[in-house]
Design a protein around this motif. Structure first.
Motif, PDB file in Angstrom:
ATOM      1  N   THR A 200       0.836  -1.199   0.000  1.00  0.00           N
ATOM      2  CA  THR A 200       0.000   0.000   0.000  1.00  0.00           C
ATOM      3  C   THR A 200       0.870   1.248   0.000  1.00  0.00           C
ATOM      4  OG1 THR A 200      -0.113   0.137   2.414  1.00  0.00           O
ATOM      5  CG2 THR A 200      -1.774  -1.229   1.316  1.00  0.00           C
ATOM      6  N   TYR A 244     -14.442 -12.191   4.248  1.00  0.00           N
ATOM      7  CA  TYR A 244     -14.577 -11.520   5.540  1.00  0.00           C
ATOM      8  C   TYR A 244     -15.971 -11.694   6.140  1.00  0.00           C
ATOM      9  CZ  TYR A 244     -10.105  -9.354   4.442  1.00  0.00           C
ATOM     10  OH  TYR A 244      -8.784  -9.152   4.158  1.00  0.00           O
ATOM     11  N   ASP A 262      -3.288   2.362   5.329  1.00  0.00           N
ATOM     12  CA  ASP A 262      -4.048   1.850   4.186  1.00  0.00           C
ATOM     13  C   ASP A 262      -4.550   0.428   4.394  1.00  0.00           C
ATOM     14  OD1 ASP A 262      -3.621   4.278   3.011  1.00  0.00           O
ATOM     15  OD2 ASP A 262      -2.048   3.586   1.650  1.00  0.00           O
ATOM     16  N   ILE A 265      -7.567   0.678   6.631  1.00  0.00           N
ATOM     17  CA  ILE A 265      -8.727   1.188   5.887  1.00  0.00           C
ATOM     18  C   ILE A 265      -9.297   0.107   4.972  1.00  0.00           C
ATOM     19  CG2 ILE A 265      -9.448   2.825   4.111  1.00  0.00           C
ATOM     20  CD1 ILE A 265      -7.486   4.837   5.336  1.00  0.00           C
ATOM     21  N   GLN A 266      -8.424  -0.641   4.296  1.00  0.00           N
ATOM     22  CA  GLN A 266      -8.897  -1.707   3.411  1.00  0.00           C
ATOM     23  C   GLN A 266      -9.568  -2.823   4.205  1.00  0.00           C
ATOM     24  OE1 GLN A 266      -8.781  -1.719  -0.130  1.00  0.00           O
ATOM     25  NE2 GLN A 266     -10.293  -3.300   0.395  1.00  0.00           N
ATOM     26  N   TYR A 267      -9.013  -3.137   5.361  1.00  0.00           N
ATOM     27  CA  TYR A 267      -9.598  -4.156   6.237  1.00  0.00           C
ATOM     28  C   TYR A 267     -11.003  -3.738   6.664  1.00  0.00           C
ATOM     29  CZ  TYR A 267      -9.996  -7.277  10.321  1.00  0.00           C
ATOM     30  OH  TYR A 267     -10.421  -8.204  11.240  1.00  0.00           O
ATOM     31  N   VAL A 268     -11.151  -2.491   7.063  1.00  0.00           N
ATOM     32  CA  VAL A 268     -12.460  -1.961   7.454  1.00  0.00           C
ATOM     33  C   VAL A 268     -13.435  -2.014   6.280  1.00  0.00           C
ATOM     34  CG1 VAL A 268     -13.665   0.187   8.060  1.00  0.00           C
ATOM     35  CG2 VAL A 268     -11.616  -0.499   9.335  1.00  0.00           C
ATOM     36  N   THR A 269     -12.962  -1.634   5.102  1.00  0.00           N
ATOM     37  CA  THR A 269     -13.804  -1.686   3.900  1.00  0.00           C
ATOM     38  C   THR A 269     -14.259  -3.109   3.610  1.00  0.00           C
ATOM     39  OG1 THR A 269     -12.679   0.231   2.939  1.00  0.00           O
ATOM     40  CG2 THR A 269     -13.887  -1.198   1.426  1.00  0.00           C
ATOM     41  N   ASN A 270     -13.341  -4.061   3.696  1.00  0.00           N
ATOM     42  CA  ASN A 270     -13.674  -5.465   3.439  1.00  0.00           C
ATOM     43  C   ASN A 270     -14.715  -5.982   4.430  1.00  0.00           C
ATOM     44  OD1 ASN A 270     -11.834  -5.547   1.340  1.00  0.00           O
ATOM     45  ND2 ASN A 270     -10.191  -6.411   2.586  1.00  0.00           N
ATOM     46  N   LYS A 272     -16.955  -4.161   6.111  1.00  0.00           N
ATOM     47  CA  LYS A 272     -18.244  -3.519   5.837  1.00  0.00           C
ATOM     48  C   LYS A 272     -18.922  -4.137   4.619  1.00  0.00           C
ATOM     49  CE  LYS A 272     -17.327   1.021   7.907  1.00  0.00           C
ATOM     50  NZ  LYS A 272     -17.159   2.478   7.640  1.00  0.00           N
ATOM     51  N   GLU A 273     -18.155  -4.412   3.580  1.00  0.00           N
ATOM     52  CA  GLU A 273     -18.717  -5.016   2.375  1.00  0.00           C
ATOM     53  C   GLU A 273     -19.239  -6.422   2.635  1.00  0.00           C
ATOM     54  OE1 GLU A 273     -15.645  -4.733  -0.558  1.00  0.00           O
ATOM     55  OE2 GLU A 273     -16.099  -2.630  -1.032  1.00  0.00           O
TER      56      GLU A 273
END
Length: 323
Positions: A200, A244, A262, A265-270, A272-273
């Protein structure tokens, strides 16, 4: 990501510079030597706690016959049927002991009655992956089997940690999901160390105080051992996971100039998705571990308040649903 002094929160600058002086012009050999020195220096802290908390130790036998030390923290007037929190300490997987993070345990216990179980897991300078994960899982199973004795509810187990402890938290929840032996109410992987690939923007050429791209690479090399730069399991580096779903609700935060920005942030995004509830904050001008390095800075107080208030809300919300 190149970090200039102006990018750092003004109240964090001095502590960051002073800390960096401890390891001036580091090399890999110097880093490893420093980790061993830190380990020796922390030995005299074992068994010590802080005002307002009680500490007792238990020992769990590993498969090879060696012993895992577990620290149990409670208030002096501990209540029964409270949440149990497995806390996995930070230190780049290569340093630290549970006692160094007693102030965090005190905040959690004061926020909501709970019992903290903190394993003194094996460090990478002595045993690489999967030693720390195995110890973390053993401690979690021990918590579950001793719930009545500990005064905690078996269905109210929480896992949390900062930095490498956050990485272990994220890895452990993946492992628990896949083995299905324990139920975790929610997790708190604070600024977690979860991606060994360092691909990242924030992880590449990061020169921020406290933790940067160079120290990050050395720490991963120690932790992964022969697996470094090869095929790495998701239980070693949670960012490598592709599924996830069915992970526990999550609380986390990270600074915006540190290497783990980063990947967090990507972990959080994954999450949530995948439909996982997440409470997350990004703090401007903050390097790695800023809340611990400079706890009295205003930005650190904000981060700590967010963490503790989110913990209180999670206990009230998710545990109430199980009553």
């Amino acid at each position: 990501m190149k970090v200039t002094n102006k990018m750092i929160d003004k109240q964090l600058r001095l502590r960051g510079r002073l800390y960096n002086l401890l390891i001036s012009k580091p090399t890999e050999t110097k880093y490893i030597k420093f980790m061993h020195t830190v380990k020796k220096q922390t030995e005299n802290r074992k068994g010590k706690t802080i005002e307002g908390l009680q500490l007792r130790e238990e020992w769990v036998t590993r498969k090879d016959g060696s012993k895992l030390r577990i620290c149990i923290y409670t208030s002096h007037n501990q209540k029964k049927d409270v949440p149990g929190v497995l806390w996995l300490h930070g230190g780049g997987y290569s340093q630290g002991i549970p006692e160094l993070f007693a102030s965090t345990y005190k905040r959690l216990i004061e926020a909501r009655d709970c019992v903290i179980v903190a394993p003194d897991y094996r460090l990478s300078i002595e045993a690489p992956y999967p030693a720390a994960l195995e110890d973390s899982y053993a401690a979690l199973l021990w918590m579950k089997s001793h719930a009545k004795e500990l005064g905690i509810r078996e269905d109210q187990l929480v896992v949390g940690g900062e930095s490498a402890g956050g990485g272990l938290t994220a890895a452990l929840t993946l492992y628990v999901r896949d083995t299905a032996e324990v139920n975790i109410a929610f997790q708190m992987p604070l600024y977690p160390m979860i991606d060994d690939r360092m691909i990242t923007e924030s992880a590449r050429e990061n020169n921020a105080p406290i933790w940067n791209s160079t120290t990050n690479r050395w720490a991963w090399k120690l932790y992964l051992g022969d697996r470094f730069e090869k095929e790495v399991p998701i239980y070693a580096a949670a960012a490598r996971a592709t599924d996830y779903h069915h992970l526990p609700p999550t609380i986390t935060f990270v600074g915006d100039i540190e290497p783990f920005r980063d990947e967090t942030i990507q972990y959080v995004t994954n999450l949530k998705e995948a439909g996982v509830p997440v409470e997350f904050q990004l703090y401007k001008g903050c390097y790695h571990g800023f809340d611990i390095i400079s706890p009295n800075a205003e930005i650190s107080k904000k981060a700590t308040s967010f963490f503790i208030e989110s913990f209180k809300h999670a206990v009230d919300h998710y545990f109430a649903e199980q009553d």
